[in-house]
Each structure stands twice: as C-alpha cells, then as structure tokens.
Design an enzyme around this catalytic site. Structure first.
Site, PDB file in Angstrom:
ATOM      1  N   LYS A 166      25.161 -31.439   7.734  1.00  0.00           N
ATOM      2  CA  LYS A 166      24.072 -30.516   8.029  1.00  0.00           C
ATOM      3  C   LYS A 166      23.350 -30.971   9.287  1.00  0.00           C
ATOM      4  CE  LYS A 166      23.278 -29.020   3.279  1.00  0.00           C
ATOM      5  NZ  LYS A 166      24.693 -29.206   2.980  1.00  0.00           N
ATOM      6  N   HIS A 177      28.353 -23.655   2.325  1.00  0.00           N
ATOM      7  CA  HIS A 177      27.322 -24.678   2.244  1.00  0.00           C
ATOM      8  C   HIS A 177      26.313 -24.455   3.370  1.00  0.00           C
ATOM      9  CE1 HIS A 177      29.326 -27.003  -0.876  1.00  0.00           C
ATOM     10  NE2 HIS A 177      30.458 -26.865  -0.209  1.00  0.00           N
ATOM     11  N   TYR A 193      21.354 -20.858   5.060  1.00  0.00           N
ATOM     12  CA  TYR A 193      22.703 -20.410   4.749  1.00  0.00           C
ATOM     13  C   TYR A 193      23.008 -19.167   5.580  1.00  0.00           C
ATOM     14  CZ  TYR A 193      22.317 -23.331   0.550  1.00  0.00           C
ATOM     15  OH  TYR A 193      22.151 -24.377  -0.326  1.00  0.00           O
TER      16      TYR A 193
END
EC number: 4.6.1.16
Length: 398
Positions: free
Chosen positions: A352, A305, A297
């Site tokens: 991600k 997120h 993060y």
C-alpha cells in the site's frame, strides 16, 4: 441474502477468483442511486438528438438511528443494510468483518452444514489451516532433528538436519488432513418432528458519521432518526448533532447550554477527507488495522485490495488557534520520524502507498462562528496530499 461460495486464494491485487463474475453482478452499482433509462424508441432518439433525456433517478430512501455514544448511525432494516453495502460499500456489519452476514453464517451452520461459506468463515478457515501447517512443519523438523541425534548416538555420524525435503511439508505441497466423518446423531425424540426456532437477525449496519452525512446530504437517500423520539431529524439538527458528538460532554449543571462549535471538530476534518475522495470515485473505508485513518479502494473490498493508505494531518491556518483548542486533534502536533517510518514500513509490507493528507483548518479570526451551523463552512477547508514511498536502494536503481 446470498451466501458466498469459497474460492481459491487471491493472487496479486485481485480478489474473488471464481466469484468475480458474481461480484460484478451483485456490486454493479457504485452508489445507492440508480439511473433508470427508458426503452429506446423514436421519442427517445429525437430527445437524444436535442440533448434531452427521459432518464429518471431511483432513490432508495433508507432509514437509520443516530447513536451519539458510538458516534455512528445504525441501520437495522436488513434490506436497507444490504442495499447500502452492495451499492457503494457503505458501513460495516457490527457482528461481521465487513458485509452484514451474521444471519447468513447462522443459517449456514444450521442448514447448509458448512458447504457454503461467507467471507468471514473463509478467512477463519484459512487462518486455521495456516496455523495447522506451521504446527505440522515444526513437528516434522523436530522429528528430523531427533532422528539425527539418534544416528549420532548409535553410529557416531554427524548429520546436518535439513529444513526441506519430502519429509518436511512446504506451503506448496501441504494439504489439510480430511476431517473424519461423524456418525449421525440419534434423535432424542422419535416419530416427532421438532420445529427449529427461527433465528432473529440481531445485526445492524453501522455507518460512520462521515458516511451517514454523505448519504443524507449529497445523495439524499438516508433519513436519520432521533434516538429519543424516533422522528426524522432535520439537516441542521443532524449537522450540529454530529459535531456535538465529538465535543467534550457537557456538565450536568449546564444541560441546556448551547454547545460551542469548533473549527477543528474531528467530524469536520474527517468529513472533508471522506467527501474529497468519495467525490473522486474512490471507495473509502477505515484503516485502523493498518495503523492509518482510511484506505482507498478502486471498486470495493470484494474486488481489489486497497492501494492507498491515508493518514489525516490537521494543519491550523492560525497556529494560535491550536493553543486555545479543546478538541486535542490527533496528529495536529509534529510527530516523531520513527513513528512515520513505522507506519510507512507496515503499509509497504502489504503493498500500500502511504499518503499524508493535510487538512487546513480556517482561522477563527476571519470567519464568524455562526458559519459552523451549516455545511457551507466546508468551503473554507482545503486538502493537500503528499505521497510517501519507502526508499529501497536494491529495487529502485533503475
């Protein structure tokens, strides 16, 4: 302890919505250590011109108990727990999703009537609403199909049931039905005020061994207590105990035998990765829910997120060391391409980027075993990163 006010669903990578200003105030400090600057004066101005400063460091000195069974350090003091969470997002509440908010949820249920919600309660409410929306939509579609069948049987017309329209709710227009107001409960005992029993906070902050060692070794703001004597452990005792926690249990016939430390101890491998990214300014949290080892993060879970997902892959400098190893490290052996593709697909769906983190384990032949008795051995481990992106031809033509 503050309760978190519910907000609208986050858009994009940002989280918090209306709570963002409060989060910037509550989580303003990235580390437990605080750098206190003196008020400006003529003396401080002169010292600043000379390159000197009167800034001093405020160290919180928290306490935790080492638990070898769960391979973690338990922080039971609520003030220490909230401090470590709000200054760097260290640890996790054992009865919560992240922030130790179990007591806040209980007080909210008792006194607030659900008007102010914690992050866990907000998530639970959203999941319940999403489930109810799917049920309402399915019921509406079934009603349209039933109406089409009735028209066919009575009038002989063939009508293709629509999957959208004013009769079928959509995610943009659907709203949960208001809950009916419950009548006030009649007290069992009148004219007497019953005192509510205070709620005991049974939650503790659970630090991983990597988080605990970073706090006590690099930041010097954590004291680890021995679980038997409840006395502070020395740095060498902690270093060896954290490694022994990942070794196979010793036989009852050899309780006093000195444990044989391993170069490929999982604690060493994971601490190398954790320390590497923490030192670069990332907030590192566990990534088991996305089938990876860690998540990175920028500022913390309450702000954004996670952008990156890490898979730790140990690599032996001497391949023969893997043959005699007793630790059986995860991902040390070559894995199937289908497994890697699956992990990459999962993290691509949640926006991600997957990073393969290769940690090189030094060879036994060039280092003495005694070096493992101190953190000085970490200088012989190295980290290499490979970013893996899923190739999508329709999106990557430019």
């Amino acid at each position: 302890m503050s309760l978190i006010t519910p907000s609208s669903r986050p858009k994009g990578p940002f989280k918090g919505g209306a709570r963002r200003n409060d989060n910037n105030r509550i989580y303003a400090n990235p580390l437990p250590l605080l750098f206190i600057e003196p008020p400006r004066s003529r003396v401080t101005s002169i010292l600043g011109l000379l390159g000197l400063s009167l800034t001093h460091i405020e160290n919180p000195h928290c306490e935790g108990v080492f638990d070898p069974t769960t391979r973690s350090v338990w922080v039971s003091n609520i003030d220490h727990s909230m401090l470590l969470w709000r200054r760097g997002f260290f640890g996790k509440g054992d009865l919560s999703r992240s922030e130790p908010s179990w007591l806040a949820r209980q007080l909210n249920n008792r006194k607030m009537g659900g008007k102010q919600l914690t992050s866990e309660e907000i998530t639970a409410r959203r999941r319940a609403e999403r489930k109810q929306f799917k049920l309402d939509r399915a019921a509406a579609i079934a009603a349209v199909h039933e109406e089409a069948e009735v028209i066919f049987e009575t009038e002989g017309k063939v009508i293709r049931p629509a999957l959208s329209g004013p009769a079928i709710p959509s995610a943009a227009t659907w709203k949960p039905a208001p809950k009916p107001e419950e009548p006030p409960a009649t007290p069992l005992i009148e004219d007497e005020e019953l005192e509510e029993e205070p709620i005991e906070d049974v939650e503790h902050l659970q630090l991983t061994l990597q988080e605990a060692f970073l706090l006590l070794w690099n930041l010097d703001c954590l004291t680890v207590l021995d679980p038997q004597s409840m006395t502070p452990m020395s740095l060498k005792q902690i270093w060896i105990a954290f490694q022994v926690a990942h070794l196979p249990p010793r036989l009852p016939s050899q309780p006093t035998q000195k444990p044989q430390l391993q170069y490929d101890n999982p604690f060493l491998i994971n601490f190398v990765v954790y320390h590497h990214y923490r030192s670069l300014g990332w907030v590192v949290k566990g990534g088991i829910k996305f089938c990876v080892d860690y998540l990175l993060y920028k500022r913390g879970p309450v702000f954004h997120h996670a952008e990156f997902a890490l898979v730790v892959i140990p690599v032996y400098e001497d391949p023969e060391d893997q043959q005699v190893s007793v630790t059986n490290l995860q991902n040390a052996s070559p894995f199937a391409w289908s497994w890697l593709s699956t992990i990459n697909r999962v993290n691509s769906q949640v926006q991600k980027t997957l990073i393969l983190v290769y940690v090189t384990i030094p060879a036994r032949s060039r280092l003495p075993e005694s070096i493992l008795e101190s953190p000085a051995c970490l200088a012989h481990y190295s980290v290499r990163e490979v970013i893996l992106r899923r190739f999508i031809p329709a999106r990557m033509r430019d």
